[in-house]
Design a protein around this motif. Structure first.
Motif, mmCIF file in Angstrom:
data_model
loop_
_atom_site.group_PDB
_atom_site.id
_atom_site.type_symbol
_atom_site.label_atom_id
_atom_site.label_comp_id
_atom_site.label_asym_id
_atom_site.label_seq_id
_atom_site.Cartn_x
_atom_site.Cartn_y
_atom_site.Cartn_z
ATOM 1 N N PHE A 278 0.810 -1.216 0.000
ATOM 2 C CA PHE A 278 0.000 0.000 0.000
ATOM 3 C C PHE A 278 0.848 1.272 0.000
ATOM 4 C CE2 PHE A 278 -2.926 -3.220 1.601
ATOM 5 C CZ PHE A 278 -4.066 -2.935 0.869
ATOM 6 N N SER A 279 2.119 1.155 -0.321
ATOM 7 C CA SER A 279 2.981 2.326 -0.410
ATOM 8 C C SER A 279 2.882 2.935 -1.797
ATOM 9 C CB SER A 279 4.434 1.936 -0.114
ATOM 10 O OG SER A 279 5.298 3.039 -0.335
ATOM 11 N N SER A 280 2.831 4.271 -1.855
ATOM 12 C CA SER A 280 2.738 4.953 -3.149
ATOM 13 C C SER A 280 4.089 5.084 -3.828
ATOM 14 C CB SER A 280 2.126 6.350 -2.968
ATOM 15 O OG SER A 280 2.959 7.144 -2.126
ATOM 16 N N HIS A 281 5.177 4.824 -3.088
ATOM 17 C CA HIS A 281 6.523 4.967 -3.625
ATOM 18 C C HIS A 281 7.337 3.699 -3.372
ATOM 19 C CE1 HIS A 281 5.252 9.130 -3.421
ATOM 20 N NE2 HIS A 281 6.320 9.511 -4.092
ATOM 21 N N PRO A 282 8.228 3.351 -4.288
ATOM 22 C CA PRO A 282 9.134 2.227 -4.035
ATOM 23 C C PRO A 282 10.153 2.605 -2.964
ATOM 24 C CG PRO A 282 9.106 2.873 -6.374
ATOM 25 C CD PRO A 282 8.454 3.971 -5.604
ATOM 26 N N ALA A 283 10.833 1.615 -2.440
ATOM 27 C CA ALA A 283 11.903 1.872 -1.480
ATOM 28 C C ALA A 283 13.015 2.656 -2.161
ATOM 29 C CB ALA A 283 12.447 0.554 -0.938
ATOM 30 N N LEU A 284 13.644 3.546 -1.403
ATOM 31 C CA LEU A 284 14.717 4.358 -1.971
ATOM 32 C C LEU A 284 15.845 3.497 -2.518
ATOM 33 C CD1 LEU A 284 14.910 7.284 0.588
ATOM 34 C CD2 LEU A 284 14.418 7.477 -1.846
ATOM 35 N N GLU A 285 16.163 2.410 -1.840
ATOM 36 C CA GLU A 285 17.220 1.531 -2.324
ATOM 37 C C GLU A 285 16.890 0.997 -3.709
ATOM 38 O OE1 GLU A 285 15.878 1.513 0.592
ATOM 39 O OE2 GLU A 285 17.422 1.509 2.143
ATOM 40 N N ASP A 286 15.640 0.632 -3.941
ATOM 41 C CA ASP A 286 15.225 0.116 -5.252
ATOM 42 C C ASP A 286 15.328 1.195 -6.323
ATOM 43 O OD1 ASP A 286 14.701 -2.279 -4.003
ATOM 44 O OD2 ASP A 286 12.539 -1.912 -3.825
ATOM 45 N N ARG A 287 14.982 2.421 -5.956
ATOM 46 C CA ARG A 287 15.041 3.517 -6.920
ATOM 47 C C ARG A 287 16.489 3.845 -7.290
ATOM 48 N NH1 ARG A 287 11.202 7.930 -4.162
ATOM 49 N NH2 ARG A 287 11.815 9.142 -5.997
ATOM 50 N N ILE A 288 17.355 3.839 -6.299
ATOM 51 C CA ILE A 288 18.771 4.113 -6.563
ATOM 52 C C ILE A 288 19.363 3.018 -7.447
ATOM 53 C CG2 ILE A 288 21.057 4.269 -5.487
ATOM 54 C CD1 ILE A 288 19.605 5.536 -3.043
ATOM 55 N N GLN A 289 19.044 1.771 -7.137
ATOM 56 C CA GLN A 289 19.560 0.655 -7.932
ATOM 57 C C GLN A 289 19.056 0.715 -9.371
ATOM 58 O OE1 GLN A 289 18.527 -2.930 -5.825
ATOM 59 N NE2 GLN A 289 19.838 -2.446 -4.062
#
Length: 295
Positions: A278-289
């Motif tokens: 239910f999160s509107s954003h992915p985890a920051l680690e996933d976005r950086i990767q």
């Protein structure tokens, strides 16, 4: 008070739009002596579902300004405001969209958002905390991310998705309500729905709405990756990664960044299960990767 008045005004607008549209389409009651008229029910739910979604979209700029206390910059008064205006203008031209309204909202958190129903009449706002703590390159990357949302038409896309979700939530909730009410009143001779229909439909709509919101959130997470990529193209991949790294560092320092920050997508890996669903954003680690993988 303003929030309550805005809520009431939004609901009145939805009712007005839905009523007018239903009259134009000639749709009457969806409950007949023979049972549910599925065609009328579907149209009824679609009108109300999309009306609610698009009224919220059209009011999004006003609601965002009121909710965050954003002050629009009409004439820059400081070097910081001048830099912000110039940066938004530069990146907007690069993205091929009209110059958005630009504002600053008084929050110590490093945060930013973009909203608006039209990519040529949008709003981009950043927090005072972000401007104070981020380097110019990092702040520029965050702004590029938000302009990416505008250029990609994310607000309209999510409004359409929400409209579809609203439609089917209302549709199936009323089918469930009618089925339960018919079962409870199977020995009665009176026609028409009883109180059970309205109670069960209301409860089913809440439960289905919560479950269906995971679909909207899934689309939202996908759009975040696209906005990150847009920010990388507009402001530089290295600076976009650096901005996300800075956000992650602030998230790990509670004295700087409380865990309530969500607009730019602060979430750790490890928050799995329902929290991730239910999160509107992915985890920051996933976005950086994801950004590093496309270097």
């Amino acid at each position: 008070m303003k929030r309550i008045l805005l809520f009431l005004a939004t609901n009145l607008a939805v009712i007005a739009v839905a009523s007018i549209t239903l009259n134009i389409l000639g749709v009457g009651s969806y409950i007949t002596a023979q049972g549910l008229n599925m065609s009328s029910l579907l149209v009824f739910c679609a009108v109300f579902g999309f009306a609610g979604s698009f009224v919220s979209l059209f009011l999004s700029k006003m609601m965002a300004k009121m909710g965050t206390g954003t002050q629009i910059i009409d004439q820059p008064r400081t070097a910081q405001e001048r830099w912000l205006i110039d940066t938004v203008q530069e990146l907007s031209e690069k993205a091929g969209i009209g110059m958005p309204e630009v504002g600053i909202f008084p929050s110590p958190e490093s945060n930013a958002f973009a909203t608006g129903w039209n990519k040529n009449a949008s709003l981009v706002a950043v927090s005072q905390g972000l401007l104070d703590r981020f380097s110019p390159k990092e702040a520029r990357a965050v702004i590029g991310h938000e302009i990416g949302h505008v250029a990609n038409g994310d607000m309209v896309t999510l409004a359409l998705i929400q409209g579809v979700v609203n439609t089917f939530v209302m549709f199936f909730a009323r089918i469930i309500g009618y089925a339960v009410d018919s079962f409870l009143r199977r020995d009665e001779e009176s026609s028409g729905p009883g109180i059970g229909f309205y109670v069960v439909s209301f409860i089913a709509e809440i439960i289905l709405g919560i479950a269906a919101s995971s679909i909207v959130m899934w689309f939202s997470r996908k759009r975040e990756f696209r906005a990150d990529e847009a920010g990388a193209e507009l402001a530089g991949r290295g600076d976009m990664i650096a901005a996300l790294e800075r956000l992650r560092a602030e998230y790990d320092a509670p004295s700087v960044m409380p865990a309530t920050m969500t607009a730019f997508g602060i979430r750790k890996n490890g928050q799995g299960g329902l929290a991730a669903l239910f999160s509107s954003h992915p985890a920051l680690e996933d976005r950086i990767q994801a950004l590093q993988a496309h270097r």
